[in-house]
Design a protein around this motif. Structure first.
Motif, PDB file in Angstrom:
ATOM      1  N   VAL A  49       0.834  -1.206   0.000  1.00  0.00           N
ATOM      2  CA  VAL A  49       0.000   0.000   0.000  1.00  0.00           C
ATOM      3  C   VAL A  49       0.869   1.257   0.000  1.00  0.00           C
ATOM      4  N   ILE A  50       2.115   1.128   0.449  1.00  0.00           N
ATOM      5  CA  ILE A  50       3.070   2.245   0.428  1.00  0.00           C
ATOM      6  C   ILE A  50       4.055   2.103  -0.727  1.00  0.00           C
ATOM      7  N   THR A  51       4.643   0.917  -0.873  1.00  0.00           N
ATOM      8  CA  THR A  51       5.724   0.760  -1.850  1.00  0.00           C
ATOM      9  C   THR A  51       5.266   0.966  -3.287  1.00  0.00           C
ATOM     10  N   HIS A  52       3.975   0.708  -3.567  1.00  0.00           N
ATOM     11  CA  HIS A  52       3.516   0.871  -4.953  1.00  0.00           C
ATOM     12  C   HIS A  52       3.651   2.312  -5.431  1.00  0.00           C
ATOM     13  N   MET A  53       3.659   3.263  -4.478  1.00  0.00           N
ATOM     14  CA  MET A  53       3.758   4.681  -4.847  1.00  0.00           C
ATOM     15  C   MET A  53       5.126   5.040  -5.425  1.00  0.00           C
ATOM     16  N   PHE A  54       6.111   4.169  -5.206  1.00  0.00           N
ATOM     17  CA  PHE A  54       7.466   4.448  -5.680  1.00  0.00           C
ATOM     18  C   PHE A  54       7.865   3.566  -6.861  1.00  0.00           C
ATOM     19  N   MET A  55       6.898   2.810  -7.385  1.00  0.00           N
ATOM     20  CA  MET A  55       7.167   1.923  -8.507  1.00  0.00           C
ATOM     21  C   MET A  55       6.643   2.543  -9.799  1.00  0.00           C
ATOM     22  N   HIS A  56       7.371   2.377 -10.893  1.00  0.00           N
ATOM     23  CA  HIS A  56       6.924   2.907 -12.183  1.00  0.00           C
ATOM     24  C   HIS A  56       7.221   1.901 -13.285  1.00  0.00           C
ATOM     25  N   GLY A  57       6.340   1.876 -14.269  1.00  0.00           N
ATOM     26  CA  GLY A  57       6.430   0.866 -15.305  1.00  0.00           C
ATOM     27  C   GLY A  57       7.350   1.190 -16.463  1.00  0.00           C
ATOM     28  N   SER A  58       7.704   2.463 -16.620  1.00  0.00           N
ATOM     29  CA  SER A  58       8.547   2.845 -17.750  1.00  0.00           C
ATOM     30  C   SER A  58       9.185   4.201 -17.466  1.00  0.00           C
ATOM     31  N   ILE A  59      10.148   4.553 -18.296  1.00  0.00           N
ATOM     32  CA  ILE A  59      10.807   5.858 -18.153  1.00  0.00           C
ATOM     33  C   ILE A  59       9.798   6.985 -18.365  1.00  0.00           C
ATOM     34  N   MET A  60       8.915   6.845 -19.351  1.00  0.00           N
ATOM     35  CA  MET A  60       7.927   7.892 -19.605  1.00  0.00           C
ATOM     36  C   MET A  60       6.964   8.033 -18.431  1.00  0.00           C
ATOM     37  N   HIS A  61       6.639   6.921 -17.796  1.00  0.00           N
ATOM     38  CA  HIS A  61       5.738   6.940 -16.648  1.00  0.00           C
ATOM     39  C   HIS A  61       6.340   7.756 -15.510  1.00  0.00           C
ATOM     40  N   ILE A  62       7.570   7.440 -15.129  1.00  0.00           N
ATOM     41  CA  ILE A  62       8.194   8.166 -14.021  1.00  0.00           C
ATOM     42  C   ILE A  62       8.519   9.600 -14.418  1.00  0.00           C
ATOM     43  N   LEU A  63       8.894   9.824 -15.668  1.00  0.00           N
ATOM     44  CA  LEU A  63       9.214  11.178 -16.121  1.00  0.00           C
ATOM     45  C   LEU A  63       7.994  12.076 -16.032  1.00  0.00           C
ATOM     46  N   PHE A  64       6.853  11.600 -16.492  1.00  0.00           N
ATOM     47  CA  PHE A  64       5.627  12.400 -16.439  1.00  0.00           C
ATOM     48  C   PHE A  64       5.230  12.689 -14.991  1.00  0.00           C
ATOM     49  N   ASN A  65       5.288  11.665 -14.136  1.00  0.00           N
ATOM     50  CA  ASN A  65       4.897  11.851 -12.740  1.00  0.00           C
ATOM     51  C   ASN A  65       5.819  12.828 -12.018  1.00  0.00           C
ATOM     52  N   MET A  66       7.120  12.681 -12.207  1.00  0.00           N
ATOM     53  CA  MET A  66       8.057  13.541 -11.493  1.00  0.00           C
ATOM     54  C   MET A  66       8.029  14.972 -12.023  1.00  0.00           C
ATOM     55  N   MET A  67       7.797  15.144 -13.313  1.00  0.00           N
ATOM     56  CA  MET A  67       7.667  16.493 -13.862  1.00  0.00           C
ATOM     57  C   MET A  67       6.414  17.178 -13.323  1.00  0.00           C
ATOM     58  N   THR A  68       5.342  16.415 -13.172  1.00  0.00           N
ATOM     59  CA  THR A  68       4.113  16.977 -12.601  1.00  0.00           C
ATOM     60  C   THR A  68       4.333  17.364 -11.147  1.00  0.00           C
ATOM     61  N   LEU A  69       5.005  16.502 -10.394  1.00  0.00           N
ATOM     62  CA  LEU A  69       5.293  16.810  -8.992  1.00  0.00           C
ATOM     63  C   LEU A  69       6.203  18.028  -8.896  1.00  0.00           C
ATOM     64  N   PHE A  70       7.181  18.097  -9.773  1.00  0.00           N
ATOM     65  CA  PHE A  70       8.097  19.248  -9.799  1.00  0.00           C
ATOM     66  C   PHE A  70       7.347  20.544 -10.112  1.00  0.00           C
ATOM     67  N   SER A  71       6.294  20.455 -10.909  1.00  0.00           N
ATOM     68  CA  SER A  71       5.543  21.643 -11.317  1.00  0.00           C
ATOM     69  C   SER A  71       4.619  22.155 -10.216  1.00  0.00           C
ATOM     70  N   PHE A  72       4.001  21.247  -9.469  1.00  0.00           N
ATOM     71  CA  PHE A  72       2.991  21.654  -8.493  1.00  0.00           C
ATOM     72  C   PHE A  72       3.442  21.509  -7.038  1.00  0.00           C
ATOM     73  N   GLY A  73       4.371  20.587  -6.789  1.00  0.00           N
ATOM     74  CA  GLY A  73       4.753  20.290  -5.422  1.00  0.00           C
ATOM     75  C   GLY A  73       5.416  21.426  -4.654  1.00  0.00           C
ATOM     76  N   PRO A  74       6.407  22.108  -5.220  1.00  0.00           N
ATOM     77  CA  PRO A  74       7.137  23.115  -4.446  1.00  0.00           C
ATOM     78  C   PRO A  74       6.262  24.208  -3.844  1.00  0.00           C
ATOM     79  N   ILE A  75       5.379  24.788  -4.632  1.00  0.00           N
ATOM     80  CA  ILE A  75       4.551  25.873  -4.095  1.00  0.00           C
ATOM     81  C   ILE A  75       3.586  25.347  -3.040  1.00  0.00           C
ATOM     82  N   LEU A  76       3.102  24.122  -3.228  1.00  0.00           N
ATOM     83  CA  LEU A  76       2.184  23.543  -2.249  1.00  0.00           C
ATOM     84  C   LEU A  76       2.930  23.220  -0.953  1.00  0.00           C
ATOM     85  N   GLU A  77       4.148  22.723  -1.073  1.00  0.00           N
ATOM     86  CA  GLU A  77       4.955  22.438   0.118  1.00  0.00           C
ATOM     87  C   GLU A  77       5.253  23.710   0.902  1.00  0.00           C
TER      88      GLU A  77
END
Length: 242
Positions: A49-77
């Protein structure tokens, strides 16, 4: 530039990248051990239930997720503070896992009921025991079709930080509804308060209809609901954010 990212967002990105590299090198057996299986699957383990959040199926999958987090995460943090932001992130991921598997449970119960009516021992199958199809040729064919659908639920795990990140995006849209963002295929920036509901409605449709193309759309919805709810609660007490 990377050092300027607030610490929680930066560390989440680093951990995701490290886990992706390590699991890619170690192979599918490790990935399946950490990915998020259906809770009633024989492949499920509580830590997923926790570890699945850090797993990704492909480079494009992790790239899209991390770019989205990079775009919205800092200001929210910076707005919420590290503690609330971390709570938001992980609760959104848990909400994604819960809603996705709640729908899986509904579908699995329906499939199991139909199989049992046809004389197939579902409990024995899920326990790993050898089972036989029952009835005439038409009944066996129907059982195989239903079993294939059940296997998809039982043996296909969910992976990725998308649920948690949808929670971040939903919280951002709740706290900054008039912010405009540009997305692919839309020629002009659009306010997030208009974009997010559209994305949620489409995700609900794709998740329920089964036309999601292998993407856990209802997990996105679950994460977004948690992010929206927490932001709504915390928005009333913005002056307390630290």
């Amino acid at each position: 530039m990377f050092n300027n990212i607030p610490p929680i967002t930066r560390n989440i990105i680093i951990i995701n990248v490290i886990v992706f590299i390590v699991t890619s090198l170690m192979g599918n057996q490790v990935i399946d051990y950490l990915a998020g299986f259906y809770p009633f699957s024989p492949f499920f383990h509580s830590w997923q239930v926790i570890t699945h959040m850090f797993m990704h199926g492909s480079i494009m999958h992790i790239l899209f997720n991390m770019m989205t987090l990079f775009s919205f995460g800092p200001i929210l943090e910076q707005t919420l503070g590290e503690k609330k932001y971390l709570i938001l992130y992980f609760l959104s991921g848990l909400g994604a896992f819960f809603l996705f598997n709640l729908w899986n449970f509904v579908e699995a119960q329906q499939l199991s009921s139909e199989l049992q009516q046809l004389g197939f021992n579902v409990d024995a199958y899920l326990s790993g025991a050898s089972v036989q199809f029952a009835g005439n040729a038409d009944a066996v064919l129907k059982q195989k079709e239903l079993l294939d659908s059940l296997k998809v639920i039982v043996a296909t795990p969910m992976v990725g930080a998308s649920g948690a990140i949808f929670g971040v995006v939903a919280a951002f849209a709740t706290l900054y509804p008039d912010s405009k963002i540009g997305i692919m295929f839309i020629p002009v920036p659009i306010k997030v308060k208009y974009l997010l509901p559209i994305v949620i409605v489409v995700s609900v449709y794709l998740g329920i209809s089964g036309n999601g193309g292998g993407i856990a759309h209802l997990a996105h919805v679950g994460g977004a609901l948690v992010g929206w709810l927490l932001a709504r609660i915390w928005k009333k007490h913005l002056y307390r954010f630290n």
